[in-house]
Design a protein around this motif. Structure first.
Motif, PDB file in Angstrom:
ATOM      1  N   GLY A  46      19.904   7.796   3.288  1.00 55.79           N
ATOM      2  CA  GLY A  46      19.649   8.142   1.892  1.00 55.79           C
ATOM      3  C   GLY A  46      19.282   9.606   1.737  1.00 55.79           C
ATOM      4  O   GLY A  46      19.791  10.303   0.860  1.00 55.79           O
ATOM      5  N   TRP A  47      18.383  10.080   2.642  1.00 53.61           N
ATOM      6  CA  TRP A  47      17.994  11.485   2.582  1.00 53.61           C
ATOM      7  C   TRP A  47      19.185  12.392   2.862  1.00 53.61           C
ATOM      8  O   TRP A  47      19.341  13.441   2.229  1.00 53.61           O
ATOM      9  CB  TRP A  47      16.868  11.773   3.579  1.00 53.61           C
ATOM     10  CG  TRP A  47      15.567  11.160   3.125  1.00 53.61           C
ATOM     11  CD1 TRP A  47      14.980  10.021   3.602  1.00 53.61           C
ATOM     12  CD2 TRP A  47      14.726  11.635   2.074  1.00 53.61           C
ATOM     13  NE1 TRP A  47      13.812   9.748   2.919  1.00 53.61           N
ATOM     14  CE2 TRP A  47      13.636  10.739   1.967  1.00 53.61           C
ATOM     15  CE3 TRP A  47      14.791  12.744   1.211  1.00 53.61           C
ATOM     16  CZ2 TRP A  47      12.625  10.900   1.043  1.00 53.61           C
ATOM     17  CZ3 TRP A  47      13.763  12.896   0.290  1.00 53.61           C
ATOM     18  CH2 TRP A  47      12.689  11.987   0.203  1.00 53.61           C
ATOM     19  N   ALA A 102      12.869  -0.482  -5.846  1.00 53.62           N
ATOM     20  CA  ALA A 102      13.728  -0.024  -4.747  1.00 53.62           C
ATOM     21  C   ALA A 102      13.530   1.465  -4.528  1.00 53.62           C
ATOM     22  O   ALA A 102      14.479   2.243  -4.529  1.00 53.62           O
ATOM     23  CB  ALA A 102      15.183  -0.335  -5.052  1.00 53.62           C
ATOM     24  N   TRP A 103      12.266   1.865  -4.370  1.00 51.89           N
ATOM     25  CA  TRP A 103      11.976   3.291  -4.224  1.00 51.89           C
ATOM     26  C   TRP A 103      12.687   3.895  -3.012  1.00 51.89           C
ATOM     27  O   TRP A 103      12.995   5.079  -2.990  1.00 51.89           O
ATOM     28  CB  TRP A 103      10.468   3.526  -4.093  1.00 51.89           C
ATOM     29  CG  TRP A 103       9.748   3.259  -5.368  1.00 51.89           C
ATOM     30  CD1 TRP A 103       8.938   2.187  -5.638  1.00 51.89           C
ATOM     31  CD2 TRP A 103       9.789   4.046  -6.554  1.00 51.89           C
ATOM     32  NE1 TRP A 103       8.463   2.261  -6.931  1.00 51.89           N
ATOM     33  CE2 TRP A 103       8.981   3.402  -7.521  1.00 51.89           C
ATOM     34  CE3 TRP A 103      10.430   5.234  -6.907  1.00 51.89           C
ATOM     35  CZ2 TRP A 103       8.796   3.903  -8.795  1.00 51.89           C
ATOM     36  CZ3 TRP A 103      10.246   5.725  -8.188  1.00 51.89           C
ATOM     37  CH2 TRP A 103       9.444   5.066  -9.118  1.00 51.89           C
ATOM     38  N   HIS A 104      12.939   3.071  -1.990  1.00 47.04           N
ATOM     39  CA  HIS A 104      13.563   3.602  -0.779  1.00 47.04           C
ATOM     40  C   HIS A 104      14.981   4.105  -1.058  1.00 47.04           C
ATOM     41  O   HIS A 104      15.517   4.900  -0.295  1.00 47.04           O
ATOM     42  CB  HIS A 104      13.580   2.546   0.326  1.00 47.04           C
ATOM     43  CG  HIS A 104      14.348   1.312  -0.072  1.00 47.04           C
ATOM     44  ND1 HIS A 104      13.863   0.401  -0.997  1.00 47.04           N
ATOM     45  CD2 HIS A 104      15.559   0.861   0.317  1.00 47.04           C
ATOM     46  CE1 HIS A 104      14.758  -0.566  -1.157  1.00 47.04           C
ATOM     47  NE2 HIS A 104      15.790  -0.313  -0.374  1.00 47.04           N
ATOM     48  N   LEU A 105      15.585   3.651  -2.154  1.00 45.17           N
ATOM     49  CA  LEU A 105      16.956   4.098  -2.459  1.00 45.17           C
ATOM     50  C   LEU A 105      16.982   5.359  -3.326  1.00 45.17           C
ATOM     51  O   LEU A 105      18.048   5.915  -3.583  1.00 45.17           O
ATOM     52  CB  LEU A 105      17.735   2.977  -3.152  1.00 45.17           C
ATOM     53  CG  LEU A 105      18.054   1.763  -2.275  1.00 45.17           C
ATOM     54  CD1 LEU A 105      18.769   0.696  -3.093  1.00 45.17           C
ATOM     55  CD2 LEU A 105      18.907   2.163  -1.081  1.00 45.17           C
ATOM     56  N   CYS A 150      14.655   2.682 -10.269  1.00 46.43           N
ATOM     57  CA  CYS A 150      14.035   2.351  -8.992  1.00 46.43           C
ATOM     58  C   CYS A 150      12.735   1.581  -9.210  1.00 46.43           C
ATOM     59  O   CYS A 150      12.400   0.674  -8.453  1.00 46.43           O
ATOM     60  CB  CYS A 150      13.756   3.621  -8.191  1.00 46.43           C
ATOM     61  SG  CYS A 150      15.266   4.327  -7.529  1.00 46.43           S
ATOM     62  N   GLY A 205      20.085  -0.159   6.252  1.00 43.85           N
ATOM     63  CA  GLY A 205      18.655  -0.203   5.971  1.00 43.85           C
ATOM     64  C   GLY A 205      17.903   0.989   6.516  1.00 43.85           C
ATOM     65  O   GLY A 205      16.678   1.056   6.428  1.00 43.85           O
ATOM     66  N   ASN A 206      18.613   1.950   7.062  1.00 41.67           N
ATOM     67  CA  ASN A 206      17.964   3.134   7.610  1.00 41.67           C
ATOM     68  C   ASN A 206      17.801   4.198   6.521  1.00 41.67           C
ATOM     69  O   ASN A 206      18.798   4.715   6.002  1.00 41.67           O
ATOM     70  CB  ASN A 206      18.814   3.684   8.763  1.00 41.67           C
ATOM     71  CG  ASN A 206      18.111   4.828   9.472  1.00 41.67           C
ATOM     72  OD1 ASN A 206      17.168   5.415   8.937  1.00 41.67           O
ATOM     73  ND2 ASN A 206      18.566   5.128  10.673  1.00 41.67           N
ATOM     74  N   PRO A 207      16.541   4.551   6.131  1.00 43.06           N
ATOM     75  CA  PRO A 207      16.335   5.492   5.021  1.00 43.06           C
ATOM     76  C   PRO A 207      16.870   6.885   5.303  1.00 43.06           C
ATOM     77  O   PRO A 207      17.091   7.659   4.371  1.00 43.06           O
ATOM     78  CB  PRO A 207      14.813   5.508   4.846  1.00 43.06           C
ATOM     79  CG  PRO A 207      14.253   4.985   6.121  1.00 43.06           C
ATOM     80  CD  PRO A 207      15.272   4.045   6.687  1.00 43.06           C
ATOM     81  N   GLN A 263      23.227   3.453   3.854  1.00 47.35           N
ATOM     82  CA  GLN A 263      21.812   3.102   3.874  1.00 47.35           C
ATOM     83  C   GLN A 263      21.598   1.653   3.434  1.00 47.35           C
ATOM     84  O   GLN A 263      20.805   0.917   4.019  1.00 47.35           O
ATOM     85  CB  GLN A 263      21.004   4.027   2.965  1.00 47.35           C
ATOM     86  CG  GLN A 263      19.503   3.765   3.074  1.00 47.35           C
ATOM     87  CD  GLN A 263      18.716   4.334   1.902  1.00 47.35           C
ATOM     88  OE1 GLN A 263      19.279   4.972   1.024  1.00 47.35           O
ATOM     89  NE2 GLN A 263      17.425   4.111   1.912  1.00 47.35           N
TER      90      GLN A 263
END
Lengths: 255, 552
Positions: free
Chosen positions: B511-512, B426-429, B421, B506-508, B502
């Motif tokens: 991922g959660w 790409a920390w959001h992933l 990451c 593009g909605n985080p 995600q």
């Protein structure tokens, strides 16, 4: 009875043309406190029979009992009662000698302090203290036998099943081990030893069973089996098959 | 037993020393060795119906590869100018030679069937053994393939008659050079591998080099410029090396540059002489110090019981400690540990710039670690007897192995996730990827626990090189392994779906969600696998033992 085998049979690849009866309806009763020798030629079925007794090989038919516990119905309890030195097996050889014996003890659920103490004692008795930290893969054949024997003894079982325990072991260690085993038997423990060295069995054991072609030919106290002759002569008479090599190989003379 | 009639011995005189047969001649020795190799090859290929099926499938694949490669070689003169032909000839020729030379080292004891030390007890002339080994190399699989390859290789020169004739004349020389190098390095490797640690280190080093070779070549190519240019400069250098000189000679002859040709012939002759001398020396030691070559390990002593003192004194804890010791000390396991950082590097290089494969390094590392224990019982080999004899419960056996793998596996996977990451920015992933990684590592461990209890296949035995192809290993085993990989991949789907959503939306939040699903499902799969695998071990440990201990 410490061990009783009833109708123990092993057929390898049954139903095929390679089918082979390795052990054929073997019956044997081993009393508590006996030092029992199992003798037979190479390929007689000794190792197969002992493997079925110790839970390494499932019998085709028949029952193996250890102190009244069915080895194949209640195998965990039966295995706890046994210490086994298998033939033709190797244990985890990247472990050091001390680690291997410790491993065997801890696998049986013993507590660490007892295991550590007994491992020390056993390595000393086997004359392996100096090599305790060396990986077992660097051991000689005799040292391997000894460390595997130590792994079989660590949980102080009531029954020892030792397949060819003296093979490749030097005479001094062999004498030490013999004394250790005889002391164990005098104290009420039961020992089953397979061998094809008749002299050894005659000197060491109080009972003997002769196996050939997977069948039991004779069993009882050593004196009952051998009567007036030496065990070796009795064995050769029972098993037969001596060839008069000297006549057939007349060319085998140094020129 | 009557004494057999023996002629009265004449009084022995000095001339009457007992006459001992001289043993077979050079030619007879070579013939024996070649027929031995032929019989062994045939026996290996036709051992069982499953092996035959595997061999046939493998042969079809090999044939297809050869057809493609041969077609490429043959069509080179139609596509490339004469310099291109020269460059291709040198590079492919050198590659083939290198392959023959290093194969023996990489694969440990690649072809031990005709190892000299096996014949030390027989009164065979050394020249006979040498001749037999060279000719024996032709009998087998690699020999005929190479012969066909060499013929195709020579046809590249068909536009220039002088070069074609030279190439055809030099063909046997090329073959001999390949085999000579192979036997020489095999003999040397045999001596070196006698020091176990050295052998293991070489093996691991080769593994790393092999994996880095691809990206390194790519990087070098990119630096030099276009593929064509770099090929020419590589070929120009190779044409003066021991492995490449021979393949450039036809062009020299065709161009009439006799000095160049002579110089290259000099290189070839020197190479051949050096290889022969080295081989001769190695062979003599092999024949004279057979027992001296027994493996001698390091003198390093382990104090106390090592790791076994530092785990819970329960059977599963003990097994975990033993597994961890093997992860460090046994190259069959530590190979995987070395591979993982290298793999990460490969991912990084091959996806320089942009989000490429590197992003998935975390789940991939977890996957590799989990897969590594799918043949654990086969790796134990006869050692598994100790588990059977001590009556360890199946689930404890499974759990111990999983913990032993997770101890290096969790940090490595975590590190790969974070680094991937970081490098891809790409920390959001990270949450979604962590969910997939959990399923790959923990879920995979559960599936491996079931696989190793039920489906065993031949693996390199304890003490053998991890590259050794075990006897009885066939294409069918590869298919079974692929099926296992597929199942393990399928089990990552629950979290992977959320990750993909995600990446698309593009909605985080997705991922959660993936992380939550992974954190819930992965331990369940792991526990389920340990339970089911444990039940199978309990039910059929003796059968498992006799299967794995029959591997040779």
């Amino acid at each position: 009875m410490a061990v009783s085998l009833r109708g123990l049979t092993k057929v390898f690849s049954p139903g095929t043309e390679r089918s082979k009866v390795a052990v054929n309806r073997l019956n044997l009763e081993v009393p508590h406190g006996a030092f029992y020798g199992l003798v037979g030629r190479n390929g007689a079925g000794k190792t197969t029979a002992l493997s079925m007794l110790t839970g390494l090989l499932r019998p085709t038919e028949g029952v193996a009992m250890v102190s009244g516990i069915d080895v194949w119905a209640d195998s965990r309890r039966a295995k706890m009662a046994m210490g086994v030195l298998p033939d033709g097996m190797t244990f985890f050889e990247r472990l050091s000698g001390r680690q291997l014996v410790t491993y065997a003890g801890l696998l049986r659920g013993m507590d660490r302090a007892t295991v550590a103490q007994r491992t020390d004692d056993l390595l000393g008795a086997m004359d392996l203290s100096d090599d305790a930290g060396t990986p077992v893969q660097d051991y000689s054949a005799g040292m391997r036998k000894k460390v595997m024997l130590a792994a079989a003894l660590v949980h102080a079982p009531g029954l020892l099943v030792l397949d060819e325990p003296f093979e490749a072991v030097d005479p001094v260690s062999a004498a030490n081990i013999r004394e250790l085993l005889q002391g164990f038997a005098r104290a009420g423990g039961t020992v089953i030893v397979s061998s094809h060295v008749m002299d050894l069995v005659q000197r060491m054991c109080d009972h003997v069973a002769v196996v050939d072609n997977g069948r039991l030919l004779a069993a009882g106290t050593v004196d009952q089996v051998r009567r007036e002759k030496s065990l070796e002569d009795t064995f050769v008479d029972l098993v037969g098959g001596r060839t008069h090599v000297g006549e057939e190989l007349s060319w085998l003379r140094p020129r | 037993m009557a004494a057999p009639p023996v002629k009265p011995e004449p009084v022995s005189t000095a001339r009457d020393i007992p006459r001992v047969s001289r043993g077979p001649s050079t030619a007879a020795t070579a013939r024996h060795l070649v027929s031995l190799k032929a019989r062994l090859t045939w026996a290996t290929l036709t051992r069982s119906p499953a092996v035959i099926v595997g061999v046939v499938l493998g042969a079809l694949w090999g044939l297809a590869m050869m057809l493609i490669f041969g077609f490429m070689l043959v069509s080179v003169p139609n596509i490339l100018p004469p310099e291109g032909v020269l460059a291709t000839a040198v590079v492919t020729g050198a590659a083939g030679t290198v392959l023959w030379w290093v194969f023996s080292i990489v694969s440990g004891r690649a072809d031990a069937t005709l190892h000299a030390s096996q014949f030390a007890l027989f009164p065979l002339p050394r020249t006979g053994i040498v001749l037999g080994q060279v000719l024996g190399a032709l009998v087998g699989i690699a020999g005929p393939v190479t012969a066909i390859g060499l013929v195709l290789h020579a046809t590249m020169w068909r536009e220039q008659p002088a070069a074609l004739i030279t190439a055809l004349l030099l063909m046997p020389v090329g073959g001999v050079l390949m085999i000579l190098g192979n036997r020489c390095f095999t003999a040397l490797a045999e001596r070196m591998a006698a020091k176990r640690r050295v052998g293991e280190a070489i093996t691991l080093l080769f593994l790393v080099m092999l994996m880095l070779a691809g990206p390194m070549i790519t990087a070098v190519m990119a630096g030099v410029g276009s593929l064509g240019e770099s090929l020419y400069s590589v070929a120009a250098v190779l044409a003066w090396t021991p492995v490449g000189a021979l393949w450039a000679i036809p062009a020299d002859i065709a161009a009439g540059s006799w000095v160049m040709a002579a110089a290259r012939i000099g290189v070839v002759v020197l190479t051949g002489a050096a290889l022969a001398a080295l081989w001769n020396r190695a062979l003599r030691t092999s024949l004279e110090q057979v027992t001296g070559s027994a493996a001698t390990g390091s003198a390093k002593q382990v104090h106390g019981a090592g790791l076994l003192d530092r785990v819970p004194a329960r059977p599963w804890g003990t097994i975990a400690a033993r597994s961890l010791i093997y992860w460090v000390k046994d190259p069959r396991y530590s190979g995987s540990l070395v591979v993982i950082p290298v793999m990460f590097l490969v991912f990084w290089i091959s996806s320089s710039g942009g989000m490429g494969m590197l992003l998935f390094a975390g789940p991939f590392v977890g996957f590799l670690m989990a897969y590594a224990i799918s043949a654990d019982v086969a790796y134990d080999h006869k050692g598994f007897a100790l588990h059977v004899l001590t009556g360890v419960r199946g689930w404890e056996d499974r759990l111990g192995r999983v913990i032993g793998m997770l101890l290096p596996g969790v940090p490595l996977t975590g590190l790969a996730l974070v680094l991937a990451c970081m490098f891809s920015d790409a920390w959001h992933l990270l949450p979604g990827l962590t969910g997939v990684g959990l399923l790959a590592l923990l879920g995979g461990a559960g599936i491996s626990s079931v696989i190793s209890a039920r489906y065993t296949f031949p693996v390199p035995l304890p003490g053998q090189s991890p590259f050794k192809t075990p006897q009885g290993f066939t294409v069918l085993n590869i298919l079974a392994q692929m099926a296992a990989v597929l199942v393990m991949a399928l089990f990552t789907v629950p979290a992977a779906v959320f990750l993909v959503v995600q990446m698309v939306t593009g909605n985080p939040m997705w991922g959660w969600l993936g992380l939550v699903v992974g954190a819930l499902v992965a331990p369940a799969v792991c526990a389920g696998g340990i339970w089911l695998g444990g039940k199978w071990v309990d039910a059929r440990a003796p059968e498992l033992l006799s299967t794995v201990s029959s591997y040779r």
